[in-house]
Design a protein around this motif. Structure first.
Motif, mmCIF file in Angstrom:
data_model
loop_
_atom_site.group_PDB
_atom_site.id
_atom_site.type_symbol
_atom_site.label_atom_id
_atom_site.label_comp_id
_atom_site.label_asym_id
_atom_site.label_seq_id
_atom_site.Cartn_x
_atom_site.Cartn_y
_atom_site.Cartn_z
ATOM 1 N N THR A 1 3.934 4.999 -11.376
ATOM 2 C CA THR A 1 2.819 4.107 -11.706
ATOM 3 C C THR A 1 2.479 4.132 -13.198
ATOM 4 O O THR A 1 1.746 3.277 -13.679
ATOM 5 C CB THR A 1 1.551 4.489 -10.917
ATOM 6 N N VAL A 2 3.008 5.123 -13.921
ATOM 7 C CA VAL A 2 2.745 5.196 -15.367
ATOM 8 C C VAL A 2 3.691 4.244 -16.111
ATOM 9 O O VAL A 2 3.272 3.458 -16.963
ATOM 10 C CB VAL A 2 2.910 6.642 -15.890
ATOM 11 N N THR A 3 4.963 4.295 -15.740
ATOM 12 C CA THR A 3 5.958 3.461 -16.437
ATOM 13 C C THR A 3 6.240 2.156 -15.680
ATOM 14 O O THR A 3 6.955 1.290 -16.191
ATOM 15 C CB THR A 3 7.280 4.231 -16.587
ATOM 16 N N ASP A 4 5.704 2.024 -14.466
ATOM 17 C CA ASP A 4 5.963 0.890 -13.572
ATOM 18 C C ASP A 4 7.466 0.705 -13.328
ATOM 19 O O ASP A 4 7.974 -0.407 -13.255
ATOM 20 C CB ASP A 4 5.361 -0.413 -14.128
ATOM 21 N N GLY B 1 0.803 -1.222 0.000
ATOM 22 C CA GLY B 1 0.000 0.000 0.000
ATOM 23 C C GLY B 1 0.835 1.270 0.000
ATOM 24 O O GLY B 1 2.054 1.237 0.147
ATOM 25 N N GLU B 2 0.119 2.405 -0.170
ATOM 26 C CA GLU B 2 0.810 3.702 -0.245
ATOM 27 C C GLU B 2 1.322 4.115 1.138
ATOM 28 O O GLU B 2 0.724 3.774 2.157
ATOM 29 C CB GLU B 2 -0.158 4.762 -0.756
ATOM 30 N N VAL B 3 2.408 4.845 1.125
ATOM 31 C CA VAL B 3 2.934 5.416 2.370
ATOM 32 C C VAL B 3 2.147 6.696 2.653
ATOM 33 O O VAL B 3 2.117 7.612 1.824
ATOM 34 C CB VAL B 3 4.438 5.744 2.248
ATOM 35 N N GLU B 4 1.482 6.737 3.793
ATOM 36 C CA GLU B 4 0.712 7.914 4.173
ATOM 37 C C GLU B 4 1.026 8.264 5.614
ATOM 38 O O GLU B 4 1.335 7.381 6.415
ATOM 39 C CB GLU B 4 -0.792 7.636 4.081
ATOM 40 N N ALA B 5 0.880 9.548 5.932
ATOM 41 C CA ALA B 5 1.077 9.964 7.319
ATOM 42 C C ALA B 5 -0.097 9.454 8.147
ATOM 43 O O ALA B 5 -1.252 9.609 7.754
ATOM 44 C CB ALA B 5 1.158 11.483 7.405
ATOM 45 N N MET B 6 0.201 8.809 9.276
ATOM 46 C CA MET B 6 -0.880 8.265 10.103
ATOM 47 C C MET B 6 -1.472 9.349 10.997
ATOM 48 O O MET B 6 -0.729 10.028 11.714
ATOM 49 C CB MET B 6 -0.333 7.124 10.969
ATOM 50 N N PRO B 7 -2.784 9.522 10.972
ATOM 51 C CA PRO B 7 -3.366 10.472 11.921
ATOM 52 C C PRO B 7 -3.271 9.932 13.343
ATOM 53 O O PRO B 7 -3.117 8.715 13.536
ATOM 54 C CB PRO B 7 -4.831 10.562 11.462
ATOM 55 N N GLY C 1 1.785 8.598 -11.768
ATOM 56 C CA GLY C 1 3.077 9.261 -11.599
ATOM 57 C C GLY C 1 3.834 8.667 -10.428
ATOM 58 O O GLY C 1 3.664 7.487 -10.092
ATOM 59 N N LEU C 2 4.641 9.488 -9.797
ATOM 60 C CA LEU C 2 5.527 9.002 -8.739
ATOM 61 C C LEU C 2 4.758 8.774 -7.432
ATOM 62 O O LEU C 2 4.047 9.665 -6.968
ATOM 63 C CB LEU C 2 6.657 10.013 -8.513
ATOM 64 N N VAL C 3 4.863 7.581 -6.860
ATOM 65 C CA VAL C 3 4.227 7.279 -5.574
ATOM 66 C C VAL C 3 5.251 6.648 -4.639
ATOM 67 O O VAL C 3 6.251 6.069 -5.077
ATOM 68 C CB VAL C 3 3.039 6.297 -5.731
ATOM 69 N N ARG C 4 4.958 6.770 -3.352
ATOM 70 C CA ARG C 4 5.785 6.112 -2.338
ATOM 71 C C ARG C 4 4.979 4.955 -1.768
ATOM 72 O O ARG C 4 3.858 5.165 -1.300
ATOM 73 C CB ARG C 4 6.130 7.116 -1.237
ATOM 74 N N GLU C 5 5.557 3.755 -1.790
ATOM 75 C CA GLU C 5 4.782 2.574 -1.411
ATOM 76 C C GLU C 5 5.541 1.697 -0.413
ATOM 77 O O GLU C 5 6.772 1.663 -0.426
ATOM 78 C CB GLU C 5 4.496 1.710 -2.652
#
Lengths: 234, 96
Positions: free
Chosen positions: B70-73, B21-27, B49-53
């Motif tokens: 995610t576009v070019t994998d 899954g995506e890296v997200e800041a935890m509330p 585009g660019l994601v942090r996972e």
């Protein structure tokens, strides 16, 4: 003697009996020492052999404070993860990550380090060093001989050729589609690899490896053969 | 076979990895609303585009972070989570 005479025995002892293994008692375990039907075990170990070391002592520790605790017990650690370091009593310490370690007992069974660490460790609140009972979770095989890298290439995606994968290196990877730990630990001049994998899958892995080594005329060898190789190398 | 560079183990076949899954800041789990927590747990941004996972090297149970297009994998880089997370998060008080 029969392996069922002892309180501890390999998880694949039935397969070893089918292979013609002769067992002996080592401490409280039944160990496959030799294969009387194979007259050329020593030569086999230099060409392509597999030995089951699963009943031999080993222990693991993990947690942030593990390196410090092990040093306090006099254990010498490798500098980086995925490296192994031989101890003064010939035990082998595997550093699997910054804070996870496995200690494999020596094959001559003279060392008491595994038992000593087991007795010294106590759970202490606040100290992040936890015991991991690796003798029950993992089977332990030794693959030896000049064809070992070629054989492993059939079941493992990591490049384990001798000039790429040095003595003392560790690869934690997929072997015959199950997770395992590969450690190169040469026996003198003879290339050798330890293989640790899920004990519940040992019944699957042993025949897989036997099948993979068939084209190299590989066969099982006993602990006595490995012990004589170590004695010759010393 | 695609290759991912695990920060602990080096290059490995992609079959040795699992997506986390995506890296997200935890509330803050104590003070945030139910909607905020559900957004964090269940919802993905899924941008092009660019994601942090999060990725897991299954053979070692080692979690790390990968930056992927995610576009070019294409995996741009991988690094240990300690580069982002400097402090241990305690979810419950110690039991005496």
């Amino acid at each position: 003697m029969q392996p069922t005479d002892q309180p501890r025995r390999s998880m694949i002892y039935r397969l070893l009996l089918e292979n013609g293994a002769e067992f002996e008692t080592c401490q409280d375990s039944a160990v496959a020492m030799r294969y009387p039907g194979n007259a050329a075990e020593a030569e086999q170990s230099q060409s392509m052999g597999i030995a089951d070391l699963s009943p031999l002592p080993r222990i693991g520790f993990k947690g942030k404070d593990t390196p410090l605790w092990l040093k306090q017990q006099g254990v010498q650690l490798p500098e980086t993860p995925n490296r192994a370091r031989k101890q003064s009593d010939n035990c082998l310490l595997l550093r699997l990550s910054d804070d996870e370690h496995v200690l494999l007992g020596d094959l001559t069974l003279r060392s008491t380090l595994v038992a000593t660490l087991h007795q010294s460790w106590h759970f202490q609140p606040g100290q992040m060093c936890y015991l991991v009972p690796r003798a029950d979770t993992h089977s332990w095989f030794c693959l030896s001989g000049k064809h070992t890298s070629d054989m492993l290439a059939k079941v493992c995606g990591v490049d384990l050729r001798l000039h790429k994968f040095g003595n003392g290196e560790i690869a934690q990877t997929s072997i015959a589609r199950i997770n395992g730990i590969v450690v190169r630990n040469d026996l003198g001049q003879i290339p050798a690899f330890y293989l640790l994998a899920d004990s519940a899958s040992a019944d699957y892995l042993w025949p897989c490896l036997m099948d993979a080594m068939d084209e190299f005329s590989g066969s099982p060898i006993g602990l006595a053969t490995l012990q004589s190789l170590i004695a010759r190398a010393a | 076979m695609k290759i991912i560079h695990c920060p602990l183990n080096g290059p490995r076949n992609i079959s040795e990895f699992a997506y986390g899954g995506e890296v997200e800041a935890m509330p803050d789990p104590v003070s945030c609303s139910g909607d905020e927590w559900a957004e964090y747990i269940f919802m993905s941004d899924n941008p092009a585009g660019l994601v942090r996972e999060w990725w897991l090297h299954v053979a070692t149970a080692y979690w790390f972070i990968a930056e992927r297009n995610t576009v070019t994998d294409e995996i741009i880089k991988t690094y240990p989570p300690s580069e982002l997370y400097k402090q241990r998060i305690e979810f419950a008080k110690d039991i005496d």
